[in-house]
Motif scaffolding. Structure first.
Motif, short mmCIF file in Angstrom:
data_model
loop_
_atom_site.label_atom_id
_atom_site.label_comp_id
_atom_site.label_asym_id
_atom_site.label_seq_id
_atom_site.Cartn_x
_atom_site.Cartn_y
_atom_site.Cartn_z
N GLY A 244 0.86 -1.30 -0.04
CA GLY A 244 0.19 -0.13 -0.08
C GLY A 244 0.94 1.37 0.08
O GLY A 244 2.04 1.29 -0.40
N LEU A 245 0.23 2.31 0.62
CA LEU A 245 0.91 3.62 0.35
C LEU A 245 2.16 3.71 1.39
O LEU A 245 3.26 4.21 1.07
CB LEU A 245 -0.13 4.68 0.99
N LEU A 246 2.09 2.86 2.53
CA LEU A 246 3.18 2.91 3.45
C LEU A 246 3.95 1.60 3.52
O LEU A 246 4.95 1.32 4.25
CB LEU A 246 2.91 3.30 4.85
N THR A 247 3.40 0.31 3.09
CA THR A 247 3.65 -1.08 3.76
C THR A 247 4.54 -1.63 2.87
O THR A 247 3.78 -1.63 1.49
CB THR A 247 2.23 -1.59 3.88
N ASN A 248 5.43 -2.40 3.20
CA ASN A 248 6.18 -3.23 2.25
C ASN A 248 5.46 -4.64 2.41
O ASN A 248 5.70 -5.21 3.49
CB ASN A 248 7.80 -3.36 2.46
N TYR A 249 4.79 -5.11 1.19
CA TYR A 249 4.37 -6.57 1.33
C TYR A 249 5.14 -7.44 0.73
O TYR A 249 4.96 -8.59 0.94
CB TYR A 249 2.91 -6.54 0.88
N ASN A 250 6.46 -7.08 0.16
CA ASN A 250 7.25 -8.09 -0.32
C ASN A 250 8.28 -8.50 0.36
O ASN A 250 9.24 -8.10 0.74
CB ASN A 250 7.98 -7.19 -1.70
N GLN A 251 7.89 -9.77 1.33
CA GLN A 251 8.53 -10.19 2.40
C GLN A 251 9.04 -11.44 2.20
O GLN A 251 9.71 -12.15 3.11
CB GLN A 251 7.79 -10.05 3.56
N SER A 252 9.27 -12.06 0.92
CA SER A 252 10.02 -13.27 1.02
C SER A 252 10.23 -13.35 -0.53
O SER A 252 9.90 -12.82 -1.52
CB SER A 252 9.12 -14.59 1.16
N ALA A 253 11.26 -14.49 -0.91
CA ALA A 253 11.67 -14.95 -2.40
C ALA A 253 10.21 -15.33 -2.91
O ALA A 253 10.14 -15.29 -4.33
CB ALA A 253 12.76 -15.71 -2.29
N GLN A 254 9.42 -16.13 -2.38
CA GLN A 254 8.23 -16.86 -2.76
C GLN A 254 7.45 -15.88 -3.36
O GLN A 254 6.58 -16.08 -4.34
CB GLN A 254 7.70 -17.86 -1.80
N TYR A 255 7.18 -14.64 -2.47
CA TYR A 255 6.30 -13.82 -2.91
C TYR A 255 6.78 -13.15 -4.27
O TYR A 255 5.94 -12.72 -5.23
CB TYR A 255 6.19 -12.71 -1.89
N ILE A 256 8.07 -12.75 -4.45
CA ILE A 256 8.77 -12.23 -5.67
C ILE A 256 8.34 -12.97 -6.79
O ILE A 256 8.31 -12.54 -7.87
CB ILE A 256 10.18 -11.95 -5.37
#
Length: 546
Positions: free
Chosen positions: A21-33
Protein backbone atom coordinates in the motif's frame (compact mmCIF):
# COMPACT_ATOMS: atom_id res chain seq x y z
CA UNK A 1 24.20 24.14 -16.64
CA UNK A 2 22.27 23.65 -13.44
CA UNK A 3 23.76 21.21 -10.96
CA UNK A 4 21.03 20.21 -8.56
CA UNK A 5 21.37 17.04 -6.48
CA UNK A 6 18.69 15.85 -4.11
CA UNK A 7 18.79 12.57 -2.19
CA UNK A 8 15.61 12.06 -0.28
CA UNK A 9 13.83 9.36 1.68
CA UNK A 10 11.15 11.16 3.69
CA UNK A 11 9.07 8.37 5.09
CA UNK A 12 6.13 10.76 5.31
CA UNK A 13 6.90 12.56 2.07
CA UNK A 14 8.78 10.42 -0.41
CA UNK A 15 7.47 7.07 0.71
CA UNK A 16 9.44 3.96 -0.13
CA UNK A 17 6.74 1.29 -0.30
CA UNK A 18 7.77 -1.15 -2.99
CA UNK A 19 5.09 -3.85 -3.14
CA UNK A 20 2.13 -2.97 -1.01
CA UNK A 21 0.00 0.00 0.00
CA UNK A 22 0.95 3.62 0.51
CA UNK A 23 3.28 2.87 3.43
CA UNK A 24 3.61 -0.90 3.72
CA UNK A 25 6.19 -3.24 2.20
CA UNK A 26 4.33 -6.45 1.40
CA UNK A 27 7.27 -8.00 -0.46
CA UNK A 28 8.59 -10.16 2.37
CA UNK A 29 9.94 -13.36 0.79
CA UNK A 30 11.51 -14.78 -2.36
CA UNK A 31 8.35 -16.87 -2.82
CA UNK A 32 6.32 -13.67 -2.98
CA UNK A 33 8.66 -12.17 -5.57
CA UNK A 34 8.20 -15.22 -7.81
CA UNK A 35 4.42 -15.64 -7.31
CA UNK A 36 2.93 -12.36 -5.97
CA UNK A 37 0.20 -14.32 -4.20
CA UNK A 38 1.07 -15.89 -0.83
CA UNK A 39 -1.88 -15.18 1.47
CA UNK A 40 -2.71 -18.90 1.57
CA UNK A 41 0.92 -20.02 1.99
CA UNK A 42 1.67 -23.06 4.13
CA UNK A 43 5.46 -22.80 3.84
CA UNK A 44 7.77 -20.84 6.16
CA UNK A 45 7.02 -17.43 4.65
CA UNK A 46 3.53 -17.95 6.05
CA UNK A 47 5.03 -16.34 9.18
CA UNK A 48 4.20 -13.07 7.42
CA UNK A 49 1.47 -14.00 4.93
CA UNK A 50 -0.62 -16.68 6.66
CA UNK A 51 0.68 -17.26 10.19
CA UNK A 52 -2.35 -19.34 11.19
CA UNK A 53 -1.32 -21.84 8.51
CA UNK A 54 2.05 -22.59 10.13
CA UNK A 55 0.46 -25.49 12.02
CA UNK A 56 0.46 -27.39 8.69
CA UNK A 57 4.25 -27.57 8.72
CA UNK A 58 6.05 -30.67 9.96
CA UNK A 59 7.04 -30.84 13.63
CA UNK A 60 10.49 -29.41 14.22
CA UNK A 61 12.51 -26.27 13.60
CA UNK A 62 12.30 -24.28 10.39
CA UNK A 63 14.48 -21.36 9.35
CA UNK A 64 14.63 -19.10 6.30
CA UNK A 65 16.65 -16.18 5.03
CA UNK A 66 15.72 -14.17 1.95
CA UNK A 67 17.15 -11.04 0.44
CA UNK A 68 16.01 -8.77 -2.34
CA UNK A 69 17.76 -6.23 -4.53
CA UNK A 70 15.32 -3.49 -5.48
CA UNK A 71 15.50 -0.85 -8.19
CA UNK A 72 12.90 1.88 -8.45
CA UNK A 73 12.73 4.81 -10.85
CA UNK A 74 10.51 7.87 -10.53
CA UNK A 75 9.70 10.40 -13.24
CA UNK A 76 8.22 13.83 -12.63
CA UNK A 77 7.26 16.09 -15.51
CA UNK A 78 6.00 19.55 -14.65
CA UNK A 79 4.76 22.42 -16.78
CA UNK A 80 5.71 25.07 -14.22
CA UNK A 81 7.00 27.77 -16.57
CA UNK A 82 9.90 29.35 -14.67
CA UNK A 83 11.94 26.20 -13.94
CA UNK A 84 15.20 25.59 -15.78
CA UNK A 85 13.92 22.12 -16.68
CA UNK A 86 10.53 20.52 -16.28
CA UNK A 87 11.78 16.91 -16.17
CA UNK A 88 13.04 15.24 -13.00
CA UNK A 89 14.25 11.66 -12.63
CA UNK A 90 14.67 9.78 -9.39
CA UNK A 91 16.31 6.48 -8.61
CA UNK A 92 16.27 4.16 -5.62
CA UNK A 93 18.62 1.20 -5.28
CA UNK A 94 18.50 -1.18 -2.32
CA UNK A 95 21.26 -3.81 -2.57
CA UNK A 96 20.05 -5.82 0.44
CA UNK A 97 16.45 -6.05 1.62
CA UNK A 98 16.49 -8.96 4.11
CA UNK A 99 13.84 -11.15 5.71
CA UNK A 100 14.51 -13.73 8.43
CA UNK A 101 11.98 -16.31 9.63
CA UNK A 102 12.05 -19.00 12.31
CA UNK A 103 9.32 -21.47 13.31
CA UNK A 104 9.09 -24.13 15.97
CA UNK A 105 6.20 -26.53 15.34
CA UNK A 106 5.07 -29.14 17.85
CA UNK A 107 1.75 -31.00 17.64
CA UNK A 108 -1.03 -28.39 17.51
CA UNK A 109 1.21 -25.42 18.21
CA UNK A 110 3.56 -23.33 16.10
CA UNK A 111 5.65 -20.47 17.49
CA UNK A 112 7.11 -18.04 14.98
CA UNK A 113 9.50 -15.14 14.59
CA UNK A 114 9.81 -12.87 11.58
CA UNK A 115 12.13 -9.92 10.98
CA UNK A 116 12.05 -7.63 7.95
CA UNK A 117 11.61 -4.01 6.81
CA UNK A 118 7.84 -3.47 6.79
CA UNK A 119 8.27 0.13 5.61
CA UNK A 120 10.99 2.15 3.93
CA UNK A 121 14.31 0.39 3.62
CA UNK A 122 16.15 2.59 1.15
CA UNK A 123 17.26 5.97 -0.17
CA UNK A 124 15.83 7.85 -3.13
CA UNK A 125 18.23 9.91 -5.23
CA UNK A 126 17.02 12.69 -7.53
CA UNK A 127 19.99 14.01 -9.54
CA UNK A 128 17.86 16.94 -10.79
CA UNK A 129 15.93 17.57 -7.58
CA UNK A 130 12.15 17.87 -7.35
CA UNK A 131 10.00 20.82 -8.49
CA UNK A 132 8.63 21.93 -5.11
CA UNK A 133 12.09 22.65 -3.70
CA UNK A 134 13.29 24.43 -6.84
CA UNK A 135 10.18 26.51 -7.62
CA UNK A 136 10.90 29.28 -5.04
CA UNK A 137 14.34 29.86 -6.57
CA UNK A 138 12.98 29.77 -10.10
CA UNK A 139 10.61 32.63 -9.21
CA UNK A 140 13.42 34.96 -8.10
CA UNK A 141 14.21 36.39 -11.59
CA UNK A 142 10.55 37.30 -12.07
CA UNK A 143 10.24 38.74 -8.58
CA UNK A 144 13.29 40.94 -9.25
CA UNK A 145 12.07 42.04 -12.69
CA UNK A 146 11.32 45.63 -11.46
CA UNK A 147 15.06 46.06 -10.88
CA UNK A 148 15.58 45.93 -14.64
CA UNK A 149 13.22 48.88 -14.99
CA UNK A 150 15.29 50.85 -12.50
CA UNK A 151 18.52 49.98 -14.32
CA UNK A 152 18.84 47.44 -17.18
CA UNK A 153 22.15 46.35 -15.64
CA UNK A 154 20.19 45.04 -12.63
CA UNK A 155 17.97 42.72 -14.69
CA UNK A 156 18.04 39.11 -13.41
CA UNK A 157 18.06 36.61 -16.26
CA UNK A 158 18.95 33.28 -14.60
CA UNK A 159 19.25 31.36 -11.36
CA UNK A 160 21.24 28.32 -10.30
CA UNK A 161 21.79 26.30 -7.14
CA UNK A 162 22.96 23.02 -5.67
CA UNK A 163 20.88 20.97 -3.24
CA UNK A 164 22.02 17.80 -1.52
CA UNK A 165 19.92 15.85 0.97
CA UNK A 166 20.81 12.29 1.87
CA UNK A 167 18.21 10.46 3.88
CA UNK A 168 17.41 6.93 4.90
CA UNK A 169 14.21 5.43 6.23
CA UNK A 170 13.74 1.98 7.72
CA UNK A 171 10.76 0.67 9.66
CA UNK A 172 11.76 -2.75 10.92
CA UNK A 173 9.12 -5.31 11.76
CA UNK A 174 9.92 -7.81 14.53
CA UNK A 175 6.98 -10.19 14.64
CA UNK A 176 6.34 -12.74 17.38
CA UNK A 177 3.32 -14.98 17.62
CA UNK A 178 1.73 -18.33 18.22
CA UNK A 179 -0.53 -20.48 16.04
CA UNK A 180 -2.89 -23.16 17.35
CA UNK A 181 -4.76 -25.88 15.48
CA UNK A 182 -8.21 -26.41 16.99
CA UNK A 183 -8.57 -29.45 14.75
CA UNK A 184 -7.35 -30.68 11.37
CA UNK A 185 -9.42 -28.08 9.55
CA UNK A 186 -9.26 -24.91 11.61
CA UNK A 187 -6.40 -22.95 13.20
CA UNK A 188 -5.87 -19.42 14.41
CA UNK A 189 -3.00 -17.07 15.18
CA UNK A 190 -2.31 -14.21 17.57
CA UNK A 191 0.81 -12.12 17.51
CA UNK A 192 2.45 -8.74 17.83
CA UNK A 193 4.85 -6.86 15.58
CA UNK A 194 7.26 -4.34 17.07
CA UNK A 195 8.11 -1.58 14.60
CA UNK A 196 11.30 0.29 15.64
CA UNK A 197 11.60 3.11 13.11
CA UNK A 198 14.44 5.43 12.18
CA UNK A 199 14.77 8.19 9.61
CA UNK A 200 18.02 10.10 9.13
CA UNK A 201 18.53 13.28 7.12
CA UNK A 202 21.76 15.09 6.30
CA UNK A 203 21.81 17.76 3.64
CA UNK A 204 22.61 21.23 2.41
CA UNK A 205 21.35 23.91 0.04
CA UNK A 206 24.31 25.83 -1.31
CA UNK A 207 25.82 27.86 -4.12
CA UNK A 208 22.65 29.78 -4.95
CA UNK A 209 23.41 32.01 -7.92
CA UNK A 210 21.79 34.85 -9.86
CA UNK A 211 23.13 35.69 -13.29
CA UNK A 212 25.99 33.27 -12.65
CA UNK A 213 27.10 35.17 -9.53
CA UNK A 214 26.76 34.19 -5.88
CA UNK A 215 23.20 35.27 -5.02
CA UNK A 216 24.09 37.00 -1.74
CA UNK A 217 26.93 38.90 -3.38
CA UNK A 218 24.72 39.92 -6.30
CA UNK A 219 21.83 41.03 -4.07
CA UNK A 220 24.10 43.05 -1.78
CA UNK A 221 25.65 44.71 -4.81
CA UNK A 222 22.22 45.51 -6.22
CA UNK A 223 21.16 46.84 -2.81
CA UNK A 224 24.16 49.17 -2.76
CA UNK A 225 23.36 50.49 -6.25
CA UNK A 226 19.69 51.02 -5.41
CA UNK A 227 20.60 52.75 -2.13
CA UNK A 228 22.91 55.09 -4.05
CA UNK A 229 20.06 55.88 -6.45
CA UNK A 230 17.81 56.63 -3.49
CA UNK A 231 20.44 58.98 -2.05
CA UNK A 232 20.79 60.79 -5.37
CA UNK A 233 17.02 61.24 -5.65
CA UNK A 234 16.84 62.57 -2.11
CA UNK A 235 19.53 65.05 -3.05
CA UNK A 236 17.51 66.14 -6.10
CA UNK A 237 14.40 66.52 -3.93
CA UNK A 238 16.43 69.01 -1.84
CA UNK A 239 17.57 71.15 -4.77
CA UNK A 240 14.96 73.91 -4.09
CA UNK A 241 16.45 74.34 -0.61
CA UNK A 242 19.94 74.62 -2.13
CA UNK A 243 18.85 77.19 -4.72
CA UNK A 244 16.74 79.32 -2.36
CA UNK A 245 19.66 81.51 -1.04
CA UNK A 246 20.83 82.59 -4.52
CA UNK A 247 17.48 82.99 -6.28
CA UNK A 248 16.96 86.67 -5.29
CA UNK A 249 20.17 87.77 -7.00
CA UNK A 250 20.73 85.07 -9.66
CA UNK A 251 17.23 84.03 -10.66
CA UNK A 252 17.56 85.32 -14.22
CA UNK A 253 20.86 83.59 -14.96
CA UNK A 254 21.41 80.24 -16.71
CA UNK A 255 23.50 77.48 -15.20
CA UNK A 256 26.40 78.20 -17.57
CA UNK A 257 26.35 81.86 -16.55
CA UNK A 258 26.34 80.96 -12.87
CA UNK A 259 29.31 78.64 -13.30
CA UNK A 260 31.11 81.32 -15.29
CA UNK A 261 30.47 83.86 -12.52
CA UNK A 262 31.78 81.49 -9.88
CA UNK A 263 28.45 81.22 -8.09
CA UNK A 264 28.13 77.47 -8.88
CA UNK A 265 30.70 74.76 -9.51
CA UNK A 266 30.54 72.35 -12.49
CA UNK A 267 29.71 69.37 -10.23
CA UNK A 268 26.59 71.11 -8.92
CA UNK A 269 25.66 72.08 -12.47
CA UNK A 270 25.95 68.43 -13.61
CA UNK A 271 23.78 67.19 -10.76
CA UNK A 272 21.06 69.79 -11.44
CA UNK A 273 21.11 69.05 -15.17
CA UNK A 274 20.85 65.28 -14.46
CA UNK A 275 17.70 65.92 -12.42
CA UNK A 276 16.20 68.02 -15.21
CA UNK A 277 16.91 65.25 -17.67
CA UNK A 278 15.03 62.82 -15.37
CA UNK A 279 12.07 65.22 -15.71
CA UNK A 280 12.22 64.69 -19.48
CA UNK A 281 13.87 67.96 -20.52
CA UNK A 282 16.36 68.05 -23.39
CA UNK A 283 19.82 69.59 -23.25
CA UNK A 284 18.66 72.47 -25.42
CA UNK A 285 15.77 73.20 -23.09
CA UNK A 286 18.00 73.04 -20.05
CA UNK A 287 20.59 75.41 -21.57
CA UNK A 288 17.84 77.97 -22.22
CA UNK A 289 16.34 77.87 -18.72
CA UNK A 290 17.18 80.45 -16.07
CA UNK A 291 17.48 79.62 -12.38
CA UNK A 292 13.90 80.71 -11.57
CA UNK A 293 12.55 78.31 -14.20
CA UNK A 294 14.84 75.54 -13.01
CA UNK A 295 13.74 76.06 -9.42
CA UNK A 296 10.07 75.95 -10.46
CA UNK A 297 10.61 72.65 -12.24
CA UNK A 298 12.32 71.20 -9.17
CA UNK A 299 9.59 72.42 -6.80
CA UNK A 300 7.06 70.44 -8.86
CA UNK A 301 9.30 67.36 -9.18
CA UNK A 302 10.64 67.24 -5.60
CA UNK A 303 7.72 65.29 -4.06
CA UNK A 304 8.05 62.64 -6.78
CA UNK A 305 11.80 62.42 -6.26
CA UNK A 306 11.31 62.04 -2.50
CA UNK A 307 8.63 59.37 -2.91
CA UNK A 308 10.72 57.36 -5.38
CA UNK A 309 13.73 57.66 -3.08
CA UNK A 310 11.70 56.25 -0.21
CA UNK A 311 10.57 53.32 -2.38
CA UNK A 312 14.13 52.63 -3.51
CA UNK A 313 15.37 52.73 0.08
CA UNK A 314 12.81 50.08 0.99
CA UNK A 315 13.86 48.03 -2.03
CA UNK A 316 17.51 48.25 -0.96
CA UNK A 317 16.62 47.02 2.53
CA UNK A 318 14.59 44.15 1.08
CA UNK A 319 17.48 43.12 -1.17
CA UNK A 320 19.84 43.15 1.81
CA UNK A 321 17.40 41.05 3.86
CA UNK A 322 16.96 38.60 0.99
CA UNK A 323 20.72 38.30 0.61
CA UNK A 324 20.97 37.05 4.20
CA UNK A 325 18.63 34.18 3.25
CA UNK A 326 20.76 33.11 0.28
CA UNK A 327 23.59 31.65 2.33
CA UNK A 328 24.34 27.93 2.56
CA UNK A 329 21.94 25.97 4.74
CA UNK A 330 22.42 22.63 6.46
CA UNK A 331 20.19 20.05 8.07
CA UNK A 332 21.28 17.08 10.17
CA UNK A 333 18.68 15.16 12.12
CA UNK A 334 17.39 11.76 13.09
CA UNK A 335 13.80 10.71 13.73
CA UNK A 336 13.10 7.74 15.96
CA UNK A 337 10.02 6.00 17.24
CA UNK A 338 8.45 2.66 18.11
CA UNK A 339 5.10 1.25 17.04
CA UNK A 340 3.16 -1.92 17.83
CA UNK A 341 0.95 -3.90 15.46
CA UNK A 342 -1.44 -6.52 16.86
CA UNK A 343 -2.05 -9.31 14.33
CA UNK A 344 -4.69 -12.05 14.20
CA UNK A 345 -5.27 -14.74 11.60
CA UNK A 346 -7.42 -17.73 10.72
CA UNK A 347 -6.74 -20.69 8.47
CA UNK A 348 -9.25 -23.25 7.18
CA UNK A 349 -8.21 -26.38 5.29
CA UNK A 350 -11.39 -28.37 4.60
CA UNK A 351 -9.30 -31.00 2.78
CA UNK A 352 -5.82 -31.48 1.34
CA UNK A 353 -6.75 -29.60 -1.85
CA UNK A 354 -7.99 -26.28 -0.53
CA UNK A 355 -6.78 -23.60 1.89
CA UNK A 356 -8.68 -20.51 2.97
CA UNK A 357 -6.87 -17.90 5.04
CA UNK A 358 -7.57 -14.50 6.56
CA UNK A 359 -5.16 -12.18 8.38
CA UNK A 360 -5.85 -8.79 9.93
CA UNK A 361 -3.13 -6.37 10.99
CA UNK A 362 -4.38 -3.56 13.19
CA UNK A 363 -3.32 0.03 12.59
CA UNK A 364 0.18 0.75 13.84
CA UNK A 365 0.24 3.87 15.99
CA UNK A 366 3.65 5.39 15.35
CA UNK A 367 5.06 8.72 16.52
CA UNK A 368 8.52 9.88 15.47
CA UNK A 369 10.55 12.36 17.51
CA UNK A 370 13.25 14.60 16.06
CA UNK A 371 16.80 14.45 17.39
CA UNK A 372 18.21 17.44 15.52
CA UNK A 373 21.80 18.69 15.47
CA UNK A 374 21.43 21.35 12.74
CA UNK A 375 18.25 22.64 11.10
CA UNK A 376 18.94 25.79 9.09
CA UNK A 377 16.01 24.88 6.83
CA UNK A 378 13.46 24.85 9.63
CA UNK A 379 12.21 21.40 8.64
CA UNK A 380 12.94 19.39 11.80
CA UNK A 381 12.68 21.34 15.09
CA UNK A 382 14.51 19.43 17.80
CA UNK A 383 12.15 17.42 19.96
CA UNK A 384 9.17 17.91 17.66
CA UNK A 385 6.95 14.88 17.13
CA UNK A 386 5.13 13.77 14.00
CA UNK A 387 2.56 11.06 13.45
CA UNK A 388 3.48 8.31 10.99
CA UNK A 389 0.78 5.69 11.55
CA UNK A 390 0.74 2.60 9.31
CA UNK A 391 -2.71 1.60 8.03
CA UNK A 392 -4.48 -1.57 9.11
CA UNK A 393 -4.44 -4.41 6.57
CA UNK A 394 -6.99 -7.11 5.75
CA UNK A 395 -5.40 -9.98 3.80
CA UNK A 396 -7.33 -12.96 2.45
CA UNK A 397 -6.18 -15.88 0.35
CA UNK A 398 -7.37 -19.05 -1.33
CA UNK A 399 -4.96 -21.83 -2.20
CA UNK A 400 -5.50 -24.89 -4.39
CA UNK A 401 -3.14 -27.89 -4.36
CA UNK A 402 -5.37 -30.59 -5.84
CA UNK A 403 -3.04 -31.44 -8.75
CA UNK A 404 0.46 -32.84 -8.42
CA UNK A 405 1.77 -30.49 -11.08
CA UNK A 406 0.00 -27.28 -10.10
CA UNK A 407 -0.42 -25.00 -7.10
CA UNK A 408 -2.61 -21.90 -7.42
CA UNK A 409 -3.15 -19.05 -5.01
CA UNK A 410 -5.50 -16.09 -5.19
CA UNK A 411 -4.84 -13.22 -2.77
CA UNK A 412 -6.64 -10.02 -1.87
CA UNK A 413 -5.32 -7.18 0.28
CA UNK A 414 -7.06 -4.06 1.52
CA UNK A 415 -5.06 -1.29 3.20
CA UNK A 416 -7.28 0.88 5.37
CA UNK A 417 -5.69 4.17 4.31
CA UNK A 418 -8.85 6.11 5.15
CA UNK A 419 -8.20 5.41 8.82
CA UNK A 420 -4.84 7.22 8.77
CA UNK A 421 -4.13 10.95 8.84
CA UNK A 422 -1.65 11.71 6.05
CA UNK A 423 -1.27 15.40 6.85
CA UNK A 424 -1.27 18.29 4.40
CA UNK A 425 0.00 18.40 0.85
CA UNK A 426 3.54 19.79 0.93
CA UNK A 427 3.22 21.49 -2.46
CA UNK A 428 0.29 23.58 -1.27
CA UNK A 429 1.95 24.21 2.10
CA UNK A 430 4.83 25.96 0.32
CA UNK A 431 2.21 28.34 -1.13
CA UNK A 432 0.75 29.10 2.28
CA UNK A 433 -2.36 26.96 1.74
CA UNK A 434 -3.54 24.09 3.92
CA UNK A 435 -4.83 21.27 1.72
CA UNK A 436 -5.39 17.91 3.40
CA UNK A 437 -4.12 14.82 1.59
CA UNK A 438 -7.49 13.12 1.27
CA UNK A 439 -8.11 9.44 0.62
CA UNK A 440 -11.16 8.62 -1.46
CA UNK A 441 -11.08 4.84 -0.99
CA UNK A 442 -8.79 2.22 0.51
CA UNK A 443 -5.85 0.83 -1.43
CA UNK A 444 -6.57 -2.68 -2.79
CA UNK A 445 -4.56 -5.48 -4.41
CA UNK A 446 -5.65 -8.69 -6.07
CA UNK A 447 -3.07 -11.23 -7.20
CA UNK A 448 -2.96 -14.66 -8.81
CA UNK A 449 0.06 -16.92 -8.47
CA UNK A 450 0.67 -20.25 -10.22
CA UNK A 451 3.39 -22.75 -9.39
CA UNK A 452 4.12 -25.52 -11.88
CA UNK A 453 5.78 -28.55 -10.32
CA UNK A 454 8.11 -29.94 -12.98
CA UNK A 455 9.34 -32.68 -10.63
CA UNK A 456 9.32 -33.55 -6.96
CA UNK A 457 12.17 -31.14 -6.28
CA UNK A 458 11.84 -28.41 -8.92
CA UNK A 459 9.13 -25.94 -9.88
CA UNK A 460 8.72 -22.64 -11.66
CA UNK A 461 6.08 -20.03 -10.98
CA UNK A 462 4.44 -16.97 -12.45
CA UNK A 463 2.23 -14.30 -10.94
CA UNK A 464 0.24 -11.21 -11.76
CA UNK A 465 -1.18 -8.47 -9.57
CA UNK A 466 -3.42 -5.46 -9.99
CA UNK A 467 -3.02 -2.66 -7.43
CA UNK A 468 -5.43 0.25 -7.24
CA UNK A 469 -4.96 3.27 -5.01
CA UNK A 470 -7.74 5.42 -3.69
CA UNK A 471 -6.01 8.77 -3.39
CA UNK A 472 -7.47 12.08 -4.51
CA UNK A 473 -5.59 14.73 -6.54
CA UNK A 474 -5.13 16.61 -3.26
CA UNK A 475 -2.97 13.74 -1.99
CA UNK A 476 -0.49 13.86 -4.86
CA UNK A 477 2.68 15.94 -5.03
CA UNK A 478 6.27 15.44 -6.10
CA UNK A 479 7.13 14.76 -2.45
CA UNK A 480 4.73 11.86 -2.24
CA UNK A 481 2.63 10.31 -4.97
CA UNK A 482 0.88 7.00 -5.44
CA UNK A 483 0.16 5.30 -8.75
CA UNK A 484 -2.11 2.37 -9.51
CA UNK A 485 -0.15 -0.44 -11.13
CA UNK A 486 0.18 -3.86 -12.70
CA UNK A 487 2.90 -6.30 -11.60
CA UNK A 488 4.28 -9.41 -13.29
CA UNK A 489 6.54 -11.95 -11.62
CA UNK A 490 8.29 -15.25 -12.18
CA UNK A 491 10.84 -17.54 -10.58
CA UNK A 492 11.88 -21.00 -9.47
CA UNK A 493 11.84 -23.31 -6.45
CA UNK A 494 14.56 -25.94 -6.10
CA UNK A 495 14.32 -28.44 -3.28
CA UNK A 496 17.98 -29.30 -2.94
CA UNK A 497 17.31 -31.85 -0.21
CA UNK A 498 14.34 -32.78 1.94
CA UNK A 499 15.50 -30.14 4.41
CA UNK A 500 17.02 -27.43 2.20
CA UNK A 501 15.09 -25.37 -0.37
CA UNK A 502 16.21 -22.57 -2.65
CA UNK A 503 13.80 -19.93 -3.99
CA UNK A 504 14.49 -17.15 -6.49
CA UNK A 505 12.33 -14.73 -8.40
CA UNK A 506 12.01 -11.42 -10.18
CA UNK A 507 9.12 -8.99 -10.48
CA UNK A 508 8.47 -5.77 -12.33
CA UNK A 509 5.78 -3.26 -11.47
CA UNK A 510 4.35 -1.05 -14.20
CA UNK A 511 2.74 2.05 -12.72
CA UNK A 512 0.11 4.12 -14.48
CA UNK A 513 1.11 7.75 -14.94
CA UNK A 514 -1.01 10.21 -12.98
CA UNK A 515 -1.43 13.85 -14.04
CA UNK A 516 -2.48 16.41 -11.44
CA UNK A 517 -3.40 20.08 -11.95
CA UNK A 518 -1.98 22.71 -9.58
CA UNK A 519 -2.65 26.43 -9.30
CA UNK A 520 0.00 29.02 -8.46
CA UNK A 521 -0.61 32.74 -7.99
CA UNK A 522 0.99 34.68 -10.82
CA UNK A 523 1.53 31.54 -12.87
CA UNK A 524 -1.96 30.09 -13.08
CA UNK A 525 -2.89 26.45 -13.54
CA UNK A 526 -0.30 23.95 -14.68
CA UNK A 527 -0.06 20.15 -14.87
CA UNK A 528 2.38 17.77 -13.27
CA UNK A 529 2.71 14.10 -14.26
CA UNK A 530 4.06 11.37 -12.00
CA UNK A 531 5.31 7.94 -13.03
CA UNK A 532 7.54 5.17 -11.73
CA UNK A 533 8.62 1.55 -12.16
CA UNK A 534 9.95 -1.02 -9.70
CA UNK A 535 12.07 -4.10 -10.31
CA UNK A 536 12.94 -6.57 -7.56
CA UNK A 537 15.23 -9.60 -7.69
CA UNK A 538 15.11 -12.03 -4.77
CA UNK A 539 16.76 -15.23 -3.63
CA UNK A 540 16.92 -17.18 -0.41
CA UNK A 541 17.03 -20.51 1.36
CA UNK A 542 14.93 -22.30 3.93
CA UNK A 543 16.17 -25.11 6.14
CA UNK A 544 14.30 -27.52 8.38
CA UNK A 545 15.38 -29.68 11.29
CA UNK A 546 12.93 -32.51 11.78
Amino acid sequence: MKKLTLMVAFSMLLQLAFAGGLLTNYNQSAQYIRMLSRNAALEIDAVFYNPAGLVKMEDGWHFAFYSQTIFQTRDIDTQFPTLNSGHYEGETTIPVFPDVYAVYKKNNWAFSLGIGPVGGGGTAEFPAGIPTLEVPFSLIPGQLAPLGQIDPALAVNSYDLEMALEASSTFWGIQLGASYAVNDKFSFYGGMRLVPSTNTYEGVIRNIQLNGVDAATWLNGASSQVATMAGNLNALAGVPDVLAPILPTAGEYTLDQLVGAGQMDPVQQGQIEAGLQLMGLSSEQIDAMNLNQINGAYVQAAPGFASTAQTLSGTAQTLTGTATQMGDKEVKTKQKGMGFTPIIGFNITPNDDWTFAVKYEFKTKLTLENETDVDDMGLFPDGAESSNDIPAILAAGVGYRGLDWLEAQLSFNMYFDRGVHFGNNIRYSTLGAQVHRDIESNYTEIALGLQFNVSNNFAFSVGGMRSKNGVTPEYQSDFSFSNSSYTLAGGIMWKITDKLTFDAGVLNTFYQDDTVAFSHAGVGTYNETYGKTTTSIAAGISYSIF
